[in-house]
Design an enzyme around this catalytic site. Structure first.
Site, PDB file in Angstrom:
ATOM      1  N   ASP A 130      27.185  38.134  40.791  1.00 27.70           N
ATOM      2  CA  ASP A 130      28.422  37.970  40.192  1.00 27.70           C
ATOM      3  C   ASP A 130      28.852  37.170  39.041  1.00 27.70           C
ATOM      4  O   ASP A 130      27.693  36.352  38.802  1.00 27.70           O
ATOM      5  CB  ASP A 130      29.498  37.331  41.233  1.00 27.70           C
ATOM      6  CG  ASP A 130      29.845  38.485  42.491  1.00 27.70           C
ATOM      7  OD1 ASP A 130      29.167  39.445  42.369  1.00 27.70           O
ATOM      8  OD2 ASP A 130      30.708  38.297  43.135  1.00 27.70           O
ATOM      9  N   ASP A 131      29.879  37.158  38.229  1.00 27.63           N
ATOM     10  CA  ASP A 131      30.428  36.199  37.301  1.00 27.63           C
ATOM     11  C   ASP A 131      29.775  36.335  35.924  1.00 27.63           C
ATOM     12  O   ASP A 131      29.925  35.500  34.931  1.00 27.63           O
ATOM     13  CB  ASP A 131      30.359  34.874  37.891  1.00 27.63           C
ATOM     14  CG  ASP A 131      31.183  34.515  39.066  1.00 27.63           C
ATOM     15  OD1 ASP A 131      31.779  35.272  39.142  1.00 27.63           O
ATOM     16  OD2 ASP A 131      31.165  33.345  39.607  1.00 27.63           O
ATOM     17  N   HIS A 181      34.155  42.734  38.451  1.00 28.00           N
ATOM     18  CA  HIS A 181      34.738  41.488  39.135  1.00 28.00           C
ATOM     19  C   HIS A 181      36.010  40.999  38.634  1.00 28.00           C
ATOM     20  O   HIS A 181      36.239  39.905  38.695  1.00 28.00           O
ATOM     21  CB  HIS A 181      33.450  40.482  39.049  1.00 28.00           C
ATOM     22  CG  HIS A 181      33.576  39.477  39.775  1.00 28.00           C
ATOM     23  ND1 HIS A 181      33.959  39.325  41.235  1.00 28.00           N
ATOM     24  CD2 HIS A 181      33.094  38.082  39.770  1.00 28.00           C
ATOM     25  CE1 HIS A 181      33.920  38.193  41.869  1.00 28.00           C
ATOM     26  NE2 HIS A 181      33.553  37.252  40.805  1.00 28.00           N
ATOM     27  N   HIS A 185      38.823  36.798  36.807  1.00 30.92           N
ATOM     28  CA  HIS A 185      38.147  36.098  37.900  1.00 30.92           C
ATOM     29  C   HIS A 185      39.615  35.172  38.523  1.00 30.92           C
ATOM     30  O   HIS A 185      39.359  33.971  39.306  1.00 30.92           O
ATOM     31  CB  HIS A 185      37.243  34.865  37.809  1.00 30.92           C
ATOM     32  CG  HIS A 185      36.415  34.677  38.977  1.00 30.92           C
ATOM     33  ND1 HIS A 185      36.662  33.594  40.024  1.00 30.92           N
ATOM     34  CD2 HIS A 185      35.253  35.159  39.190  1.00 30.92           C
ATOM     35  CE1 HIS A 185      35.811  33.785  40.896  1.00 30.92           C
ATOM     36  NE2 HIS A 185      34.753  34.723  40.601  1.00 30.92           N
ATOM     37  N   TYR A 222      36.539  35.486  45.163  1.00 29.98           N
ATOM     38  CA  TYR A 222      36.482  35.031  46.240  1.00 29.98           C
ATOM     39  C   TYR A 222      36.458  35.862  47.486  1.00 29.98           C
ATOM     40  O   TYR A 222      36.751  35.381  48.849  1.00 29.98           O
ATOM     41  CB  TYR A 222      37.743  33.991  46.291  1.00 29.98           C
ATOM     42  CG  TYR A 222      37.985  33.150  45.031  1.00 29.98           C
ATOM     43  CD1 TYR A 222      37.077  32.226  44.878  1.00 29.98           C
ATOM     44  CD2 TYR A 222      38.855  33.627  44.364  1.00 29.98           C
ATOM     45  CE1 TYR A 222      37.362  31.439  43.530  1.00 29.98           C
ATOM     46  CE2 TYR A 222      39.085  32.961  43.093  1.00 29.98           C
ATOM     47  CZ  TYR A 222      38.349  31.759  42.929  1.00 29.98           C
ATOM     48  OH  TYR A 222      38.459  31.080  41.715  1.00 29.98           O
ATOM     49  N   HIS A 272      24.807  34.757  42.120  1.00 22.83           N
ATOM     50  CA  HIS A 272      25.462  34.588  40.796  1.00 22.83           C
ATOM     51  C   HIS A 272      24.509  34.305  39.594  1.00 22.83           C
ATOM     52  O   HIS A 272      23.670  33.419  39.697  1.00 22.83           O
ATOM     53  CB  HIS A 272      26.353  33.232  40.766  1.00 22.83           C
ATOM     54  CG  HIS A 272      27.495  33.422  41.870  1.00 22.83           C
ATOM     55  ND1 HIS A 272      27.372  32.943  43.225  1.00 22.83           N
ATOM     56  CD2 HIS A 272      28.709  33.926  41.753  1.00 22.83           C
ATOM     57  CE1 HIS A 272      28.697  33.331  43.993  1.00 22.83           C
ATOM     58  NE2 HIS A 272      29.319  33.704  42.945  1.00 22.83           N
TER      59      HIS A 272
HETATM   60 ZN    ZN Z   1      33.018  35.470  41.194  1.00 24.26          ZN
END
Ligand code: ZN
Length: 321
Positions: A130-131, A181, A185, A222, A272
């Site tokens: 992610d991210d 995603h 965020h 989350y 991540h």
């Molecule tokens: Zn995230």
């Protein structure tokens, strides 16, 4: 004569009464002697009855609690973040539903395999990142994945993809799955329906411009989902069941141990690619899981292998056999 008989009778009767009085007194005395024992026996009986009542009440309460948990799980989701157990429960719920819908069992003694697992004996896992993409770490991760011949799923942020479109293109070119995603965020449960739609549409627009197509799946930041999110995301939502908390443990050995010890067949692992310590751990994670017999699939491949047709607005934490 009559008087005499009467007198005799009277005497007999009074004697009788006297006798009975005596007997009664004796009985009362005996009863008094026995009284403490009767008291103890009565007390024991009362305690036994009370304990039985307590046991019955507790049993009933336990059943109720169990039902409540199931209902809660079916209806609500964690507001912020999602532990591995919640993800598992959710998955269990999905499995149960499928079982009921497909074949309502008429006889309880009938053999159980209602949902026959596809690819029996295979151990499958989906690694997800992610991210990203991150200009400083994602390239190195892609090198490791290429060397190990492992395909993963990237849940990228629209605003990160805007900054590093070449990395997104490389992810796609090397056979990885690239999904959304969201744009920036935000915790979607705190947004209005329209704002949620903007977060999804924003990321889709970026992905479409970079790769040619919008995302098929969304990972809510989350793992945060509620009814408004479900109604406005408009795509299947992918949560996770293995969370090494790599954002907290910036230590490759810890991340590796957490992932390897918690992974099970059908698990979705959350990591991540923006943390160098996580990238440091990935090679060893792949080696360990491979040694344990695991194959690596993208999220969409894993769902398909397990015969799950992903539904818009539904969330998935794993795809067990
Ligand atoms: Zn995230």
């Amino acid at each position: 004569m009559r008087d005499k008989i009467d007198d005799e009778i009277l005497e007999e009767v009074s004697e009788e009464v006297e006798m009975q009085e005596k007997n009664l007194t004796e009985k009362l005395h005996r009863a008094n002697v026995r009284w403490p024992w009767l008291k103890i026996v009565a007390a024991i009986v009362l305690v036994v009855v009370a304990l039985s009542v307590v046991a019955i009440v507790q049993h009933g309460a336990g059943q109720e609690t169990g039902e409540t948990v199931e209902t809660e799980n079916g209806q609500t989701e964690p507001e912020t973040g999602m532990g591995p157990e919640e993800g598992k429960l959710e998955d269990g719920k999905t499995g149960e539903k499928t079982e009921e819908e497909k074949q309502p069992e008429p006889k309880p003694e009938a053999p159980k395999p209602v949902t026959v697992p596809q690819n029996t004996g295979r151990k499958l896992v989906a690694l997800t990142f992610d991210d990203g993409p991150s200009a400083s770490t994602t390239g190195r991760l892609l090198d490791i994945l290429a060397a190990k011949k492992v395909k993963v799923t990237f849940f990228v942020l629209g605003n990160m993809a805007q900054r590093s479109p070449a990395l997104i293109q490389r992810e796609v070119a090397e056979g990885h799955e690239v999904e959304s995603h969201t744009m920036s965020h935000q915790n979607l449960v705190k947004l209005s329906g329209a704002a949620i739609q903007d977060e999804i549409a924003g990321a889709d627009a970026v992905l479409k411009s970079v790769t040619g197509s919008p995302a098929k799946l969304v990972r809510p930041p989350y793992g945060s989902v509620n009814a408004t999110v479900r109604a406005n995301v408009g795509k299947p939502m992918i949560i996770w069941t293995v969370d090494p908390e790599d954002w907290k443990y910036r230590n490759a050995a810890t991340v590796r141990a957490n992932v390897v010890s918690r992974t099970f067949d059908g698990a979705i692992v959350l990591m991540h690619d923006i943390h160098s310590t996580t990238v440091d751990a990935v090679g060893a994670i792949i080696d360990d899981l491979r040694a344990a017999g695991y194959e690596f699939l993208t999220v969409s491949e894993l769902a398909a292998e397990r015969g799950v047709v992903l539904q818009n607005g539904a969330s998935y934490g794993s795809f067990r056999p």
